[in-house]
Every structure is written in structure tokens, then in C-alpha cells.
Write a protein that holds these residues in place. Structure first.
Motif: not given
Ligand SMILES: Nc1ncnc2c1ncn2[C@@H]1O[C@H](COP(=O)(O)OP(=O)(O)OP(=O)(O)O)[C@@H](O)[C@H]1O
Ligand SMILES: [Mg+2]
Lengths: 229, 402
Positions: A5-13
Motif C-alpha cells: 500500500e502506497t500513499n502519496k508516494l513521491c520520488k524526485t531525483f
């Protein structure tokens, strides 16, 4: 409770131009699913799988596996977590070149300190399951790409994971081998109830997935559950 | 299984690993053998210093060894000798009258060191009788026999039965002279020693020098090298007005050489191991860097950092332990072989410096042990850097490159 379960998952490089590889992803994956993550190159499939698999950390948002928040785990705890809960199949370099198919499969179980009896029993069963009972003593270099990926699937299952993550498992395979690998994965899913989440470009693979999640620029743009075939 | 992986990884690059293993074996061999060679040379030197020159300890008047003054005699030395001979660890002792004298033959004159000895004592203490090559050991010449070396015989152009004239100061400082007849010619193979030493009977020279029961030197042979120092100390206490010195203080530089030898093996082998260390680190670093993806994969599927570290460590240690025992085996084999047959340096130059020209390499068990411990330490040091390098890998980045 969802397996993933992911919630508002963000990944910025960060970089000269920061890249939002995963952008606000809310995702639930249940037990027994057979889910494909698709999308154009650079859409964030690998990044998403890596975060779900505890290989990479999100910039923000949460990711839970069996209700365990991965953000709360230290690097060393994450390694243990991966060993215990997740099976991985990568596009290539899945296997230790100096070990045989059998030893490669056994290796994860050794890391888990499984007993000899259980190891012997499971390894043989798993390799049979992926149709490699006559290749148990071959080293990776003596196996075709498809056979190597099948060993990787056996290896991924050896640790009795909660689910298997596969990032483009068929990308290096010819269509026949890809088909064959997918057959095996589907059968394991149906018969053993093993949850698979995999990314792919291959339309024939997409066609056989039960649920297809499409990413674009790190966002989910569609999430379709299609009929079994 | 980690051992299996490490072992098989070594043979992934057969040539590369073999090169390291052979370098290690040869390097160790060179180091160990060369220190055994030096050790053997030293042991022979020590043996020859004790057996032929110094015995285990000697007694003199304090200044005698510097001045060789006939007046610096040990009063009633023969009775002191009797007391010493009662000690249970004393094999024998030799009381000597010593004088720097003029030796004259029909051809040449020159100065030599005259030793007035009791032949039977000297035969035990320095085995001088064994060194006689021509003529006999104080047999066959009734009046004033003299034993000279091969070198002196050649230099003075004399032979057995030749007559020589000895001119010297008696113990009162008066000049006196006597005629002696060459009874035998000896050769100790120690050039420096042979060049100056001649031997006559103590009784003959005592008459000439009016020395009575006095001697200049008492040399004592013990049944154990290790007792030399304690015994010397003991008799120094007993005869405070005399100088009692063990062999290592009688022969210049000996003590220093012995102390140096103790660390010689460690230094030589240490230097070689440090050089080998870098080649092993280099090889293992290559092994780690070309396996970035594999190690990344292993960490991804849940191999813990200690296990990754251990895997690289084992691999390095295995590599080292393939080469090192080989090197030690070569060393042991060659040291044993040459320790038996000897290595002929084929030059008399060494003999002139008091070294034998046939060297029997020898190494004590303890030295092998020291070397082995050093190798183990080196192996661990060599493995640390590559293993740390492997740990620094970020699995995501490693995997991404797949
Ligand atoms: N370590 C990184 N540093 C900087 N940018 C990165 C890094 N990893 C990924 N990216 C960027 O993030 C975006 C998503 O990459 P990702 O590999 O997740 O895409 P993908 O969908 O798996 O693509 P592909 O189908 O080609 O495998 C891309 O724009 C990529 O350039
Ligand atoms: Mg990708």
C-alpha cells in the motif's frame, strides 16, 4: 489489509534538472494479484518497484508492506526485510555465476538459515516447478536466458516471500522464452497464490496480466483489471 | 556456501589468481629462504666463534685484551682454572699464556700471536688437534714444538720440522728469544684467525717468560651456549679484579649481530609481504569492481553487509592461503635440502671474514610461526579495503546498471 500500500508516494531525483520519477502514487496491491506496471521508458516503473521493494527510499509519502512502514526501517533492517518478505527477479544478473542453478536457489535459504532438509526439499520442488529439474547442476553460463530467468523465479520463491517483484523479467528474452516464463509465473500465481508485481514493455506480457497499471511521468494514468485469459 | 562462492570466485580468473598465488609463494620463499640463509650463516659464525675462537667465556686482566701486555697476567691462573673445572656445566677450560711476538724464519720476520697452551686442554676446548693438516699435534718434536697455520707456513716459507725463532718480552718486560721447531700445520679455514695464531706448549713458553703458574687468558667451554652469559656473570662476581666476558662480548659486533638477527626475518619477510599486500589488494579490488552488479544483486535479495564483507574477506584469505603455504613449503623444502647439502659460495673471501664459505641455511620453527602469523595478518589487512569497497556499494545504483 493489502500486501502493498502506497500513499502519496513521491520520488524526485535531484540534479541539474530535478526529475519527478514517481509522482503522488496511491496504490494498493492485494494478495494473489498478478499485476503489470507498464508505461513508456522513463515513466518511473523501475523507481516505483525499487521503492516498493525497499531498495530505494521515497522522497515523500509512505509505502507499507503487510502494514509495515518501510520508511521506519533502517538500511540494515531493510536488507533483512527484503530477505524475509520480498522475492526479486531482475532483468539480468540475477544469479551468482559460480553457483549452479540448485546452489543459486539454495543461497537465499542459506541466508535465512533454513535447515538442510527443508532446503533440499524446497530447492528440488522449486526447480521442478519452473521446469528445470534436469538443469539443477548447470551454472548460469550453461543456461539460456529464459532458463536463467526461470532459475531467478525459483530463487525468488525460495525465501517464501510475501510477493515477487520483477522489473522487466522478460526484456532480454525471445518471445517463446518470455511466453514460457510468463506461463510459469501465472501458474504459480493461480496454483500457489503467489503475488507477482512486474514491469514490462511487452504487449503480449501485458495482455496476460490480470491488472495493468500504466504510468506516465511518474503518475498512474490508468489502472485496469482485465479478464483472465 | 559462502566459502564455496569465495573459492569458486578465485578460479573465475584462473591466470590472474595464479599470478597472485605464485607471486605470493615466490615472494615468501625468497624472504624466508634468504633469512634462513643469513640465519645459517650467523649460526655457523657463532658456532665457529665459540668452538674455535672464544669458547663460552674468557677471563683476563681488565686491560689485557687491548694492550696484550705480558705483565697483565692472571696470578696463579692454573689454580683458578682448577676451580672452574669443577663446575658441572664446564666441559673443559684452557689456560693460555699469550704474547704478541716476533716470528722469524730463514725468509721472513713478522709479528704473530703466540698461544702457550696445555695441548690436551686445548684439544678439548678448541679442538685444535682436529685442525692439523700436516705433521702432528704436539707429537714427534721433543724440544720446543710449535704449531703454525697453513697461512703462516706459506708466508714464512716454512714446513714441518723447520726451525723458527720467537722473540718476545717476558713477564717482567725483558726481551728474550727461543728457537722452536714446527711440529704441525693447522688450518681452521678462518683466514683472519689463521693469519696470526701460533701455538706452543705452555710449559715451554712459561720457562722463556718466567711465567710460572700464571696465565693471560682462561677460556672456558660449557655444555650449553645459553649458559655463557650467566656463567660469565657468576665468575665476574667471584673474581672482581679480573674481567670475565661471555663470547658475544669478546668478539666485536657479535652481540649487535645476534640482536639484529632476531628481527631480521621479520623485517625481510615484512617488506616482502607489504609489497605482496598491494598486489593482493589490487587483484581483489578488480574482483570487487567487476562484480558490482552481482554484489548489488546479492544485497538486493537480502544478503547482509556483514555477510558481503565476510564473503570478500574469505575470498582474499583463500587466495592468500593458497600462495602462502606453497611458499612456506618451498621454503621448508629448500631450507631442509640445502641445510643438509650446504650452499657452496665458492669463494674464500667469506672465510677470511670468519664466515664459512659453505652455508647451511637454517630457520627455527618459531620463525616459520612468526611468518605464518604475519601472512595471516597481511591477508586480513589485504581483504579489508576491497571488502569495504564492496560494502559501500549502493544496491539500487548497482542494480540500475543492469
Ligand atoms: N539515479 C537516478 N538519478 C537521476 N535520475 C534518475 C535516476 N534513476 C532514474 N532517474 C530518472 O527517473 C525517471 C524514471 O526512471 P525509471 O528508471 O524509473 O523509468 P522506467 O520506467 O523504469 O524506464 P525504462 O522503461 O527505460 O526502464 C527517468 O527520467 C530517469 O532518468
Ligand atoms: Mg526500468
Amino acid at each position: 489489509m493489502s500486501v502493498i500500500e502506497t500513499n502519496k508516494l513521491c520520488k524526485t531525483f535531484e540534479g541539474v534538472v530535478p526529475v519527478k520519477a514517481v509522482d503522488n502514487v496511491d496504490l494498493k496491491i492485494e494478495n494473489d494479484e498478478f499485476t503489470a506496471i507498464v508505461g513508456p521508458s522513463g515513466s518511473g516503473k523501475t523507481t516505483l518497484l525499487n521503492i516498493i521493494g525497499g531498495l530505494d527510499r521515497p522522497t515523500s509519502g509512505s509505502v507499507k508492506v503487510n502494514d509495515i512502514e518501510l520508511n521506519n526501517l533502517s538500511d540494515n533492517e531493510l536488507i533483512k526485510f527484503r530477505l524475509k518478505h520480498i522475492g526479486f527477479v531482475f532483468q539480468s544478473y540475477n544469479l551468482i555465476p559460480v553457483l549452479t542453478a540448485r546452489e543459486n536457489t539454495e543461497f537465499v535459504m542459506l541466508l535465512q538459515n533454513t535447515t538442510v532438509e527443508e532446503r533440499n526439499e524446497r530447492v528440488d520442488a522449486l526447480l521442478k516447478e519452473v521446469g528445470l529439474e534436469d538443469k539443477v547442476n548447470s551454472r548460469p553460463l550453461e543456461l539460456s536466458g529464459g532458463q536463467q530467468q526461470r532459475v531467478a523465479v525459483a530463487r525468488a520463491l525460495a525465501s517464501k516471500p510475501d510477493f515477487v517483484l520483477a522489473d522487466e523479467p522478460t526484456a532480454n528474452l525471445d518471445s517463446k522464452s518470455a511466453e514460457n516464463l510468463l506461463d510459469i509465473m501465472l501458474r504459480l500465481n493461480k496454483e500457489e497464490g503467489i503475488t507477482f508485481v512486474f514491469s514490462t514493455h511487452d504487449q503480449r506480457v501485458i495482455d496476460r496480466a490480470r491488472r495493468v497499471i500504466t504510468l506516465e511521468d511518474g503518475k498512474i494514468i490508468s489502472d485496469i483489471t482485465q479478464n483472465e485469459n | 556456501m559462502i566459502f564455496k562462492v569465495a573459492w569458486r570466485n578465485i578460479w573465475r580468473h584462473k591466470i590472474r589468481s595464479l599470478v597472485v598465488i605464485i607471486a605470493l609463494a615466490l615472494g615468501l620463499w625468497a624472504g624466508v629462504f634468504s633469512s634462513a640463509f643469513t640465519q645459517g650463516m650467523m649460526n655457523q659464525k657463532i658456532e665457529s666463534v665459540i668452538r674455535m675462537e672464544m669458547s663460552h667465556f674468557q677471563i683476563h686482566q681488565p686491560k689485557f685484551r687491548d694492550e696484550f701486555d705480558s705483565k697483565l697476567f692472571i696470578k696463579d691462573g692454573l689454580s683458578i682454572q682448577k676451580i672452574i673445572n669443577q663446575e658441572k656445566d664446564v666441559v673443559a677450560s684452557s689456560g693460555r699464556i699469550i704474547a704478541m711476538v716476533m716470528l722469524g724464519s730463514a725468509n721472513t720476520n713478522g709479528s704473530v700471536k703466540l698461544n702457550g697452551i696445555i695441548p690436551s686442554d686445548e684439544a678439548i676446548v678448541t679442538e685444535l688437534d682436529q685442525k692439523v693438516t700436516t705433521g702432528a699435534y704436539f707429537e714427534g718434536v721433543k724440544r720446543n714444538p710449535i704449531l703454525i697455520s697453513q697461512k703462516i707456513a706459506e708466508k714464512y716459507k716454512v714446513n714441518v720440522k723447520s726451525k723458527v725463532i720467537i722473540t718476545l718480552q717476558d713477564i717482567n718486560g725483558e726481551i728474550t728469544a727461543g728457537a722452536f721447531k714446527v711440529v704441525g700445520i693447522y688450518n681452521t679455514k678462518n683466514g683472519m684467525y689463521d693469519e696470526i695464531n701460533v701455538f706452543v706448549r705452555r710449559s715451554d713458553i712459561a720457562n722463556l717468560m718466567v711465567a710460572e703458574d700464571n696465565v693471560h687468558e682462561i677460556a672456558v667451554l660449557l655444555n650449553n651456549h645459553d649458559l655463557a652469559e650467566p656463567m660469565a656473570t657468576k665468575y665476574q662476581k667471584a673474581y672482581q679484579e679480573l674481567e670475565v666476558l661471555p663470547w658475544m662480548d669478546l668478539s666485536t659486533g657479535m652481540r649487535m649481530m645476534i640482536e639484529m638477527m632476531g628481527t631480521y626475518t621479520l623485517i625481510i619477510v615484512g617488506i616482502i609481504l607489504i609489497a605482496l599486500l598491494f598486489s593482493i589488494i589490487n587483484t581483489m579490488l578488480m574482483a570487487v569492481l567487476e562484480r558490482v552488479k552481482e554484489i548489488g544483486m546479492l544485497m538486493s535479495i537480502g544478503m547482509s553487509k556483514p555477510k558481503v564483507f565476510f564473503m570478500i574477506l574469505i575470498e582474499t584469505v583463500c587466495l592468500t592461503f593458497l600462495g602462502a603455504p606453497l611458499g612456506l613449503l618451498f621454503s621448508y623444502g629448500s631450507i631442509t635440502y640445502f641445510g643438509h647439502t650446504g650452499i657452496d659460495l665458492g669463494s674464500a673471501a667469506y672465510a677470511d671474514m670468519g664466515f664459512s664459505n659453505v652455508i647451511y641455511p637454517s630457520l627455527e620453527f618459531g620463525d616459520y610461526l612468526d611468518v605464518s602469523i604475519m601472512v595471516i595478518i597481511m591477508a586480513i589487512i589485504a581483504s579489508i579495503y576491497p571488502a569495504i569497497k564492496a560494502l559501500r556499494l549502493n544496491p539500487v545504483e548497482a542494480i540500475r546498471k543492469i
